[in-house]
Design a protein around this motif. Sequence first.
Motif, PDB file in Angstrom:
ATOM      1  N   ALA A 189       0.844  -1.203  -0.015  1.00 42.82           N
ATOM      2  CA  ALA A 189      -0.014   0.034   0.228  1.00 42.82           C
ATOM      3  C   ALA A 189       0.793   1.434   0.132  1.00 42.82           C
ATOM      4  O   ALA A 189       1.755   1.512   0.960  1.00 42.82           O
ATOM      5  CB  ALA A 189      -0.757  -0.030   1.131  1.00 42.82           C
ATOM      6  N   GLN A 190       0.638   2.072  -1.005  1.00 41.58           N
ATOM      7  CA  GLN A 190       1.350   3.146  -1.113  1.00 41.58           C
ATOM      8  C   GLN A 190       0.470   4.543  -1.066  1.00 41.58           C
ATOM      9  O   GLN A 190      -0.705   4.559  -1.262  1.00 41.58           O
ATOM     10  CB  GLN A 190       2.209   3.277  -2.295  1.00 41.58           C
ATOM     11  N   LEU A 191       1.130   5.780  -0.947  1.00 38.71           N
ATOM     12  CA  LEU A 191       0.674   7.167  -1.367  1.00 38.71           C
ATOM     13  C   LEU A 191       1.698   8.008  -2.243  1.00 38.71           C
ATOM     14  O   LEU A 191       2.649   8.011  -1.785  1.00 38.71           O
ATOM     15  CB  LEU A 191       0.340   7.727   0.057  1.00 38.71           C
ATOM     16  N   GLY A 244       8.034   4.181   4.832  1.00 32.93           N
ATOM     17  CA  GLY A 244       7.637   5.780   4.466  1.00 32.93           C
ATOM     18  C   GLY A 244       8.154   6.125   3.272  1.00 32.93           C
ATOM     19  O   GLY A 244       7.977   5.394   2.288  1.00 32.93           O
ATOM     20  N   LEU A 245       9.052   7.193   3.182  1.00 28.95           N
ATOM     21  CA  LEU A 245       9.607   7.862   2.103  1.00 28.95           C
ATOM     22  C   LEU A 245      10.293   7.063   1.356  1.00 28.95           C
ATOM     23  O   LEU A 245      11.375   6.399   2.113  1.00 28.95           O
ATOM     24  CB  LEU A 245      10.224   9.146   2.560  1.00 28.95           C
ATOM     25  N   TYR A 246      10.254   6.578   0.036  1.00 33.34           N
ATOM     26  CA  TYR A 246      11.318   5.925  -0.615  1.00 33.34           C
ATOM     27  C   TYR A 246      11.526   6.559  -2.160  1.00 33.34           C
ATOM     28  O   TYR A 246      12.634   6.134  -2.680  1.00 33.34           O
ATOM     29  CB  TYR A 246      10.784   4.485  -0.963  1.00 33.34           C
ATOM     30  N   GLY A 264      12.955   4.031   4.069  1.00 33.62           N
ATOM     31  CA  GLY A 264      12.335   4.624   5.511  1.00 33.62           C
ATOM     32  C   GLY A 264      12.726   5.807   5.789  1.00 33.62           C
ATOM     33  O   GLY A 264      12.879   6.429   6.970  1.00 33.62           O
ATOM     34  N   GLY A 265      12.865   6.941   4.829  1.00 35.34           N
ATOM     35  CA  GLY A 265      13.246   8.081   4.631  1.00 35.34           C
ATOM     36  C   GLY A 265      14.564   8.352   4.773  1.00 35.34           C
ATOM     37  O   GLY A 265      14.895   9.586   4.826  1.00 35.34           O
ATOM     38  N   ASP A 266      15.608   7.342   5.011  1.00 34.59           N
ATOM     39  CA  ASP A 266      17.039   7.633   4.897  1.00 34.59           C
ATOM     40  C   ASP A 266      17.636   7.450   3.289  1.00 34.59           C
ATOM     41  O   ASP A 266      17.321   6.546   2.724  1.00 34.59           O
ATOM     42  CB  ASP A 266      17.699   6.636   5.731  1.00 34.59           C
ATOM     43  N   PHE A 267      18.386   8.617   2.825  1.00 34.13           N
ATOM     44  CA  PHE A 267      18.806   8.354   1.561  1.00 34.13           C
ATOM     45  C   PHE A 267      19.669   7.136   1.214  1.00 34.13           C
ATOM     46  O   PHE A 267      20.350   6.974   2.093  1.00 34.13           O
ATOM     47  CB  PHE A 267      19.647   9.615   1.349  1.00 34.13           C
TER      48      PHE A 267
END
Length: 225
Positions: free
Chosen positions: A25-27, A57-59, A89-92
Motif C-alpha cells: 500500500a502506497q501514497l 515511509g518515504l522511498y 524509510g526516509g533515509d537516503f
Amino acid sequence: MRLFLPILAAAGLLVPTAAQARDDAQLWTGVGGTVKLGGRFKLSQDVTVRLSDDRGGLYEIESNTLLGYGITDKVTLWAGYTHDPNYAGGDFTVMEHRAREQVTFDNLARIGGGTLSGRLRLEQRWREGIDGTAWRFRPYIKYTLPFRAGHKTALVLSHESFVNLNSTGFQGVEGAERMRNAIAITTPVARHVNLEVGYLNQHSFVPHAPDNDDHAATVTLGLSF
C-alpha cells in the motif's frame, strides 16, 4: 499510511488474484505545472513524493524539468532532466539521474464523449556509484471523460508500460518490466489549478517468481499558465 489500506484493499479487487511476492500500500502526492514561454515553447515542472508501507515511509522524490516545443496544436516535443533521489524509510540510499525525451499527443480522438491522449517517452538512467546507462521506453495512453458535457470535472483512465531496452547493474530485467493502470477524478479547484485524486496499480513482472503489485492512492495538483 494505514488510513489508506481499506481503500486500497477494495481497489485491489480489480487486480488479478495470482500469487504475489509483494502487495504494498502506497501514497503518491505530487504537484506539476506548465508555463507558456512564448511562441511554440513551453516549460513543464513536476515533483512527485512516494511513500510506502513496506519500505517504511518515504522511498522516492522524483523531480522532472522539461522544455517543450509544439509542432502542432496537438503534438509537442519535449526534452529534459529528472532528479530522482531514492530512500529507505526516509533515509537516503542512492541518487538517480535521467535524461528524458518524449512526444505528447493531445486530443487524438473523441470516443464516447471523452478524449484520448498519448505519450511516447524515452529515458536514459544513471545511478551514482553504479556503472552503466540504462535505457527505458515508456508508452502511455489516457482517456478523459467529463461527467457533464462542457464541464471540466472528469473521469480519467490511463495505462503506462515500462520496457527496458538493456540491462545494467541496477536495471536487471530487459524487456517488459512493469505497467501502471490508474483511475482518477480530476476537477478544477481554482483558476489555473486542477486537483486529481485516484488509485494507481503498479504491476511489476518478476522473472521466475510471483509478480509484485503496488496499490497507490494518488493526489496531484496541476497548474497551467
